[in-house]
Design an enzyme around this catalytic site. Structure first.
Site, PDB file in Angstrom:
ATOM      1  N   SER A  23       0.816  -1.225   0.000  1.00  0.00           N
ATOM      2  CA  SER A  23       0.000   0.000   0.000  1.00  0.00           C
ATOM      3  C   SER A  23       0.848   1.274   0.000  1.00  0.00           C
ATOM      4  O   SER A  23       0.520   2.216  -0.730  1.00  0.00           O
ATOM      5  CB  SER A  23      -0.964  -0.010   1.195  1.00  0.00           C
ATOM      6  OG  SER A  23      -1.932  -0.996   1.001  1.00  0.00           O
ATOM      7  N   LYS A  72      -9.171  -4.338  12.168  1.00  0.00           N
ATOM      8  CA  LYS A  72     -10.323  -3.878  11.386  1.00  0.00           C
ATOM      9  C   LYS A  72     -11.627  -3.841  12.165  1.00  0.00           C
ATOM     10  O   LYS A  72     -12.507  -3.038  11.875  1.00  0.00           O
ATOM     11  CB  LYS A  72     -10.503  -4.776  10.161  1.00  0.00           C
ATOM     12  CG  LYS A  72      -9.484  -4.482   9.092  1.00  0.00           C
ATOM     13  CD  LYS A  72      -9.695  -5.342   7.887  1.00  0.00           C
ATOM     14  CE  LYS A  72      -8.698  -4.941   6.822  1.00  0.00           C
ATOM     15  NZ  LYS A  72      -8.689  -5.816   5.674  1.00  0.00           N
ATOM     16  N   ALA A 133     -13.985 -15.252   8.255  1.00  0.00           N
ATOM     17  CA  ALA A 133     -15.071 -14.306   8.520  1.00  0.00           C
ATOM     18  C   ALA A 133     -14.524 -13.146   9.352  1.00  0.00           C
ATOM     19  O   ALA A 133     -15.169 -12.636  10.252  1.00  0.00           O
ATOM     20  CB  ALA A 133     -16.208 -15.010   9.268  1.00  0.00           C
ATOM     21  N   GLY A 134     -13.306 -12.758   9.005  1.00  0.00           N
ATOM     22  CA  GLY A 134     -12.674 -11.671   9.754  1.00  0.00           C
ATOM     23  C   GLY A 134     -12.841 -10.339   9.050  1.00  0.00           C
ATOM     24  O   GLY A 134     -13.822 -10.109   8.334  1.00  0.00           O
ATOM     25  N   ALA A 136     -11.467  -9.116   6.505  1.00  0.00           N
ATOM     26  CA  ALA A 136     -11.563  -9.183   5.042  1.00  0.00           C
ATOM     27  C   ALA A 136     -12.746 -10.056   4.615  1.00  0.00           C
ATOM     28  O   ALA A 136     -13.531  -9.673   3.747  1.00  0.00           O
ATOM     29  CB  ALA A 136     -10.272  -9.745   4.452  1.00  0.00           C
ATOM     30  N   TYR A 235      -1.408 -11.652  -1.030  1.00  0.00           N
ATOM     31  CA  TYR A 235      -0.629 -11.314  -2.223  1.00  0.00           C
ATOM     32  C   TYR A 235       0.879 -11.333  -1.967  1.00  0.00           C
ATOM     33  O   TYR A 235       1.679 -11.005  -2.842  1.00  0.00           O
ATOM     34  CB  TYR A 235      -1.068  -9.968  -2.821  1.00  0.00           C
ATOM     35  CG  TYR A 235      -0.972  -8.799  -1.872  1.00  0.00           C
ATOM     36  CD1 TYR A 235       0.231  -8.141  -1.663  1.00  0.00           C
ATOM     37  CD2 TYR A 235      -2.089  -8.362  -1.183  1.00  0.00           C
ATOM     38  CE1 TYR A 235       0.314  -7.078  -0.789  1.00  0.00           C
ATOM     39  CE2 TYR A 235      -2.019  -7.297  -0.309  1.00  0.00           C
ATOM     40  CZ  TYR A 235      -0.808  -6.654  -0.118  1.00  0.00           C
ATOM     41  OH  TYR A 235      -0.727  -5.603   0.754  1.00  0.00           O
ATOM     42  N   GLY A 257      -4.385 -11.747  -4.134  1.00  0.00           N
ATOM     43  CA  GLY A 257      -5.114 -10.572  -3.637  1.00  0.00           C
ATOM     44  C   GLY A 257      -4.626  -9.233  -4.180  1.00  0.00           C
ATOM     45  O   GLY A 257      -5.089  -8.188  -3.712  1.00  0.00           O
TER      46      GLY A 257
HETATM   47  P1  NAD Z   1      -8.710 -11.416  10.601  1.00  0.00           P
HETATM   48  O1  NAD Z   1      -7.761 -11.784  11.684  1.00  0.00           O
HETATM   49  O2  NAD Z   1      -9.705 -10.351  10.854  1.00  0.00           O
HETATM   50  O3  NAD Z   1      -9.543 -12.731  10.174  1.00  0.00           O
HETATM   51  C1  NAD Z   1      -8.920 -13.942   9.863  1.00  0.00           C
HETATM   52  C2  NAD Z   1      -9.978 -15.027   9.583  1.00  0.00           C
HETATM   53  O4  NAD Z   1      -9.316 -16.225   9.213  1.00  0.00           O
HETATM   54  C3  NAD Z   1     -10.858 -15.415  10.759  1.00  0.00           C
HETATM   55  O5  NAD Z   1     -12.126 -15.789  10.291  1.00  0.00           O
HETATM   56  C4  NAD Z   1     -10.142 -16.608  11.379  1.00  0.00           C
HETATM   57  O6  NAD Z   1     -11.047 -17.484  12.036  1.00  0.00           O
HETATM   58  C5  NAD Z   1      -9.552 -17.271  10.170  1.00  0.00           C
HETATM   59  N1  NAD Z   1      -8.254 -17.910  10.417  1.00  0.00           N
HETATM   60  C6  NAD Z   1      -7.134 -17.299  10.868  1.00  0.00           C
HETATM   61  N2  NAD Z   1      -6.124 -18.180  10.930  1.00  0.00           N
HETATM   62  C7  NAD Z   1      -6.606 -19.377  10.513  1.00  0.00           C
HETATM   63  C8  NAD Z   1      -6.037 -20.664  10.352  1.00  0.00           C
HETATM   64  N3  NAD Z   1      -4.753 -20.916  10.660  1.00  0.00           N
HETATM   65  N4  NAD Z   1      -6.821 -21.652   9.886  1.00  0.00           N
HETATM   66  C9  NAD Z   1      -8.109 -21.411   9.573  1.00  0.00           C
HETATM   67  N5  NAD Z   1      -8.714 -20.199   9.707  1.00  0.00           N
HETATM   68  C10 NAD Z   1      -7.960 -19.205  10.177  1.00  0.00           C
HETATM   69  O7  NAD Z   1      -7.805 -11.059   9.337  1.00  0.00           O
HETATM   70  P2  NAD Z   1      -8.235 -10.215   8.031  1.00  0.00           P
HETATM   71  O8  NAD Z   1      -8.054  -8.780   8.281  1.00  0.00           O
HETATM   72  O9  NAD Z   1      -9.578 -10.726   7.594  1.00  0.00           O
HETATM   73  O10 NAD Z   1      -7.113 -10.634   6.968  1.00  0.00           O
HETATM   74  C11 NAD Z   1      -7.046 -11.944   6.469  1.00  0.00           C
HETATM   75  C12 NAD Z   1      -6.106 -12.029   5.261  1.00  0.00           C
HETATM   76  O11 NAD Z   1      -6.615 -11.268   4.163  1.00  0.00           O
HETATM   77  C13 NAD Z   1      -4.704 -11.478   5.518  1.00  0.00           C
HETATM   78  O12 NAD Z   1      -3.778 -12.327   4.901  1.00  0.00           O
HETATM   79  C14 NAD Z   1      -4.716 -10.127   4.838  1.00  0.00           C
HETATM   80  O13 NAD Z   1      -3.419  -9.741   4.409  1.00  0.00           O
HETATM   81  C15 NAD Z   1      -5.606 -10.416   3.647  1.00  0.00           C
HETATM   82  N6  NAD Z   1      -6.241  -9.204   3.098  1.00  0.00           N
HETATM   83  C16 NAD Z   1      -5.997  -8.881   1.802  1.00  0.00           C
HETATM   84  C17 NAD Z   1      -6.598  -7.763   1.241  1.00  0.00           C
HETATM   85  C18 NAD Z   1      -6.345  -7.408  -0.192  1.00  0.00           C
HETATM   86  O14 NAD Z   1      -6.679  -6.296  -0.595  1.00  0.00           O
HETATM   87  N7  NAD Z   1      -5.807  -8.306  -0.973  1.00  0.00           N
HETATM   88  C19 NAD Z   1      -7.442  -6.971   2.014  1.00  0.00           C
HETATM   89  C20 NAD Z   1      -7.673  -7.350   3.327  1.00  0.00           C
HETATM   90  C21 NAD Z   1      -7.056  -8.464   3.859  1.00  0.00           C
END
Ligand code: NAD
Length: 287
Positions: A23, A72, A133-134, A136, A235, A257
């Protein structure tokens, strides 16, 4: 460097881990291209430092910030206002500071849908399997449902996000025409079964990103079929373990991503500056 002076307006990125993020490169190059006097910097901020960091947006009169993992959802009570989409998703990835009033937005869901459209892919009327379900996964599920995806099977493990996954399913079923269902990620047979009829599998868990870069939630290529889309929100690395498995299965459309990052960033850029990000230029620079 010539752009940076006493008037430069600061925009931040608050997350951890964050040093891998593209970013800052994306936004600073876009500012430079348009001759805008802004600077975008990444700050290693976790839940424990978040309140102080949000206070700093006010104190330093920053224009705003992006927010990522693990902040977030935690940031919601620290803000003054929320956009309708951020309220519905219960997640914020962009903060805008209007004279001390901080408003939270979420551009991840629209960024996800737009990145598919950029590849000529339309998932309206189709079935999605989504892991996570986090911060993202929630806006992805909600935007997909709002935009007309027919069915979403959400898989989550039994952790702190399970309740959020329940909420997402309830909200989608109550407020959209999409049929959502919640499944235990631990139930491998169910996961395999749902993937067999999916048009798109999206993994939003971050598995595949450091320190889990050797892991994937789907290890067996036979769980995929050629005509589906496999989308990893990660990504860095550019090709995750999940993407390798999908390619081994002969899946036609395997996406990381990056496109989502670009499109969610373009929307945030507009919220801060009022200008369109030069997306083509940034695309050439980063991809
Ligand atoms: P978060 O911590 O809010 O949510 C993570 C989710 O994944 C939760 O539902 C959790 O239960 C699950 N999880 C975590 N570790 C796990 C595992 N080992 N096994 C199974 N489930 C698991 O995180 P977030 O903010 O939602 O981000 C998640 C990913 O998405 C990150 O890698 C982030 O870099 C990526 N992301 C990419 C973009 C993009 O523009 N490409 C945007 C946002 C987030």
């Amino acid at each position: 460097m010539e752009r940076i002076d006493g008037h430069t307006i600061l925009i931040g990125l608050m997350a951890t881990p964050i040093r891998h993020s593209m970013s800052p490169t994306m936004h600073n190059n876009a500012f430079a291209k348009l001759g805008l006097n802004y600077a975008y910097l990444a700050f290693e901020v976790g839940n424990d430092q978040l309140a102080d960091a949000v206070q700093a947006i006010r104190t330093l009169d920053m224009r705003g910030s992006n927010v990522s993992m693990p902040n977030k959802q935690k940031i919601l009570p620290l803000l003054d206002k929320l956009s309708p989409a951020a309220k519905m998703a219960g997640a914020v990835n962009t903060v805008v500071n209007d004279n001390g009033v901080l408003t939270g937005y979420t551009t991840d869901g629209t960024g996800f849908m737009k990145s598919l459209a950029d590849e000529g892919l339309d998932i309206r009327g189709k079935k999605m399997v989504l892991t996570g379900a986090g911060g993202a996964g929630t806006p992805i599920a909600i935007q997909a449902a709002l935009d007309g995806v027919k069915e979403i099977a959400i898989f989550n493990r039994q952790d702190a996000q399970w309740k959020q996954a329940e909420k997402n399913v309830e909200m989608i079923n109550a407020q959209t025409k999409c049929q959502a269902s919640l499944h235990h990620l631990e139930d491998r047979a169910d996961f395999k079964h749902e993937l067999a009829t999916a048009d798109i599998y999206c993994d939003s868990t971050g598995v595949g990103m450091k320190p889990l870069e050797d892991m994937t939630l789907v290890e067996d290529p036979t769980w995929f079929h050629k005509d589906m889309i496999v989308f990893d929100t990660v990504y860095a690395p550019r090709e995750t373990k999940l993407m390798k498995v999908a390619k081994e299965a002969g899946v036609k459309h395997v996406l990381n991503g990056l496109g989502m990052m670009l499109e969610q960033g373009a929307e945030a850029f507009k919220l801060w500056t009022g200008k369109e990000m030069p997306v083509e230029y940034i695309h050439q620079l980063l991809f």
